[in-house]
Design a protein around this motif. Structure first.
Motif, PDB file in Angstrom:
ATOM      1  N   GLU A  13      -4.023   7.594  -1.323  1.00  0.00           N
ATOM      2  CA  GLU A  13      -2.579   7.460  -1.128  1.00  0.00           C
ATOM      3  C   GLU A  13      -1.836   7.551  -2.454  1.00  0.00           C
ATOM      4  O   GLU A  13      -0.757   8.151  -2.543  1.00  0.00           O
ATOM      5  CB  GLU A  13      -2.269   6.145  -0.433  1.00  0.00           C
ATOM      6  CG  GLU A  13      -0.790   5.850  -0.227  1.00  0.00           C
ATOM      7  CD  GLU A  13      -0.087   6.853   0.689  1.00  0.00           C
ATOM      8  OE1 GLU A  13       1.145   6.845   0.715  1.00  0.00           O
ATOM      9  OE2 GLU A  13      -0.791   7.643   1.378  1.00  0.00           O
ATOM     10  N   ARG A  61       1.008  10.443  -3.375  1.00  0.00           N
ATOM     11  CA  ARG A  61       2.373  10.138  -3.802  1.00  0.00           C
ATOM     12  C   ARG A  61       2.649  10.692  -5.204  1.00  0.00           C
ATOM     13  O   ARG A  61       3.766  11.123  -5.485  1.00  0.00           O
ATOM     14  CB  ARG A  61       2.608   8.634  -3.766  1.00  0.00           C
ATOM     15  CG  ARG A  61       2.633   8.066  -2.344  1.00  0.00           C
ATOM     16  CD  ARG A  61       2.883   6.569  -2.332  1.00  0.00           C
ATOM     17  NE  ARG A  61       2.977   6.066  -0.970  1.00  0.00           N
ATOM     18  CZ  ARG A  61       4.054   5.458  -0.459  1.00  0.00           C
ATOM     19  NH1 ARG A  61       5.148   5.314  -1.203  1.00  0.00           N
ATOM     20  NH2 ARG A  61       4.053   5.014   0.777  1.00  0.00           N
ATOM     21  N   ASP A  85       3.684  -0.750  -1.571  1.00  0.00           N
ATOM     22  CA  ASP A  85       3.639   0.537  -0.872  1.00  0.00           C
ATOM     23  C   ASP A  85       2.196   0.953  -0.576  1.00  0.00           C
ATOM     24  O   ASP A  85       1.868   1.359   0.544  1.00  0.00           O
ATOM     25  CB  ASP A  85       4.327   1.624  -1.702  1.00  0.00           C
ATOM     26  CG  ASP A  85       5.794   1.318  -1.953  1.00  0.00           C
ATOM     27  OD1 ASP A  85       6.500   1.028  -0.983  1.00  0.00           O
ATOM     28  OD2 ASP A  85       6.212   1.354  -3.123  1.00  0.00           O
ATOM     29  N   VAL A 101       0.266   0.767   3.152  1.00  0.00           N
ATOM     30  CA  VAL A 101      -0.305   1.978   3.745  1.00  0.00           C
ATOM     31  C   VAL A 101      -1.764   1.756   4.099  1.00  0.00           C
ATOM     32  O   VAL A 101      -2.241   2.161   5.175  1.00  0.00           O
ATOM     33  CB  VAL A 101      -0.158   3.166   2.774  1.00  0.00           C
ATOM     34  CG1 VAL A 101      -0.994   4.345   3.239  1.00  0.00           C
ATOM     35  CG2 VAL A 101       1.300   3.576   2.663  1.00  0.00           C
ATOM     36  N   ARG A 131      -2.165  -0.270   7.256  1.00  0.00           N
ATOM     37  CA  ARG A 131      -1.844   0.466   8.479  1.00  0.00           C
ATOM     38  C   ARG A 131      -2.955   1.389   8.927  1.00  0.00           C
ATOM     39  O   ARG A 131      -2.967   1.834  10.079  1.00  0.00           O
ATOM     40  CB  ARG A 131      -0.559   1.280   8.283  1.00  0.00           C
ATOM     41  CG  ARG A 131       0.711   0.448   8.256  1.00  0.00           C
ATOM     42  CD  ARG A 131       1.918   1.311   8.615  1.00  0.00           C
ATOM     43  NE  ARG A 131       2.093   2.421   7.712  1.00  0.00           N
ATOM     44  CZ  ARG A 131       2.899   2.391   6.637  1.00  0.00           C
ATOM     45  NH1 ARG A 131       3.581   1.294   6.361  1.00  0.00           N
ATOM     46  NH2 ARG A 131       3.012   3.459   5.861  1.00  0.00           N
ATOM     47  N   GLN A 132      -3.906   1.681   8.040  1.00  0.00           N
ATOM     48  CA  GLN A 132      -4.973   2.615   8.393  1.00  0.00           C
ATOM     49  C   GLN A 132      -5.864   2.080   9.509  1.00  0.00           C
ATOM     50  O   GLN A 132      -6.482   2.853  10.242  1.00  0.00           O
ATOM     51  CB  GLN A 132      -5.828   2.953   7.165  1.00  0.00           C
ATOM     52  CG  GLN A 132      -5.082   3.674   6.071  1.00  0.00           C
ATOM     53  CD  GLN A 132      -4.307   4.879   6.572  1.00  0.00           C
ATOM     54  OE1 GLN A 132      -4.849   5.754   7.239  1.00  0.00           O
ATOM     55  NE2 GLN A 132      -3.016   4.924   6.265  1.00  0.00           N
TER      56      GLN A 132
END
Length: 271
Positions: free
Chosen positions: A91, A95, A106, A110, A113-114
């Protein structure tokens, strides 16, 4: 049921288009991986340190519980779960390439949420192969070293490395471990970063990863060798080498995935 009323089979989704790789792609991906590490050294090293501390704790727990025989498979098999542990690094690279600003919240959000996405299934695949590795290690241990006795780590290492039975045990275990590692590498090397980057099911991601390895066997074998040697050398100083090497390998894997799979918006090439 007549042909007129039969429910049509939904068309199978095409896999993402892959791109041929060369040794130059590995070198370029490594340069980009090092650049990502240098761009965010503290955050990158955090993931390496977390992985190293977990490895140290795992060995300590096994020794505390008297599970001496499990130390070697734990140390050797530990790198098998590295691709999943590198999700935060993927990630970060995504970005950085998109020139997006980000902070700790951030990246960690992320990652959290995986578990609600397809990457959770890939974690299951990874842990299942890790479990198979432990199981086969124990099976070979019982069959080959059934008459050996060892009460501590030194005795176990002496039996494994300085007896004919131990050499046979190492030979069989190495062959089986190599097969399991090759299988896991093949299905995850591209699938892991792809699942974080795209809305795609884990089966399609694994098939795409297999396709990349099948179409670029020499290049991907070279990348697998780089990962293996780097990880082994990183484990020698009490796992501490992983603080630097794991982030660089994670960032590099992301950039290699970007080179191996064509972006969805890119036009297909005309043969």
């Amino acid at each position: 049921m007549t042909a007129e009323t039969a429910t049509p089979t939904p068309p199978r989704k095409a896999l993402p288009e892959t791109v041929p790789l060369t040794a130059d792609d590995i070198r370029a991906a490594l340069r980009d991986g090092v650049a990502d590490f240098r761009a965010r050294p503290v955050m990158s090293a955090f993931f390496g340190a977390f992985y190293a501390v977990f490895g140290i704790a795992l060995v300590w727990v096994l020794l505390s519980l008297g599970k001496v025989w499990m130390v070697i498979p734990a140390i050797i098999g530990f790198p098998l779960v590295a691709p999943f542990a590198a999700a935060g690094l993927y990630e970060m690279s995504r970005r950085l390439k998109a020139h997006e600003s980000f902070g700790w919240s951030d990246i960690l959000t992320v990652m959290a949420r995986q578990r609600q996405r397809e990457m959770g299934w890939m974690a299951f695949v990874t842990l299942f192969i890790f479990w198979v590795w432990f199981y086969q290690f124990r099976t070979v241990l019982v069959i080959v070293l059934q008459d050996a006795s060892f009460s501590d780590l030194d005795g176990f290492l002496a039996t494994v490395f300085f007896t004919p039975e131990g050499w046979l045990f190492l030979a069989i275990g190495t062959c089986v471990g190599a097969l399991l590692s090759a299988a896991l590498f093949t299905v995850t090397v591209i699938a892991m970063p792809m699942l974080l980057d795209r809305e795609i099911d884990f089966i399609s991601a694994m098939l795409t990863s297999i396709q990349v390895v099948r179409e670029n066997p020499v290049v991907m074998l070279g990348w697998a060798a780089i990962i293996t040697v780097t990880m082994v050398l990183s484990l020698i100083p009490a796992f501490l080498g992983l603080i630097v090497t794991l982030p660089i390998l994670g960032h590099t894997t992301w950039h290699l995935y970007q080179r191996a799979v064509r972006p969805p918006e890119a036009p297909a090439t005309t043969p």
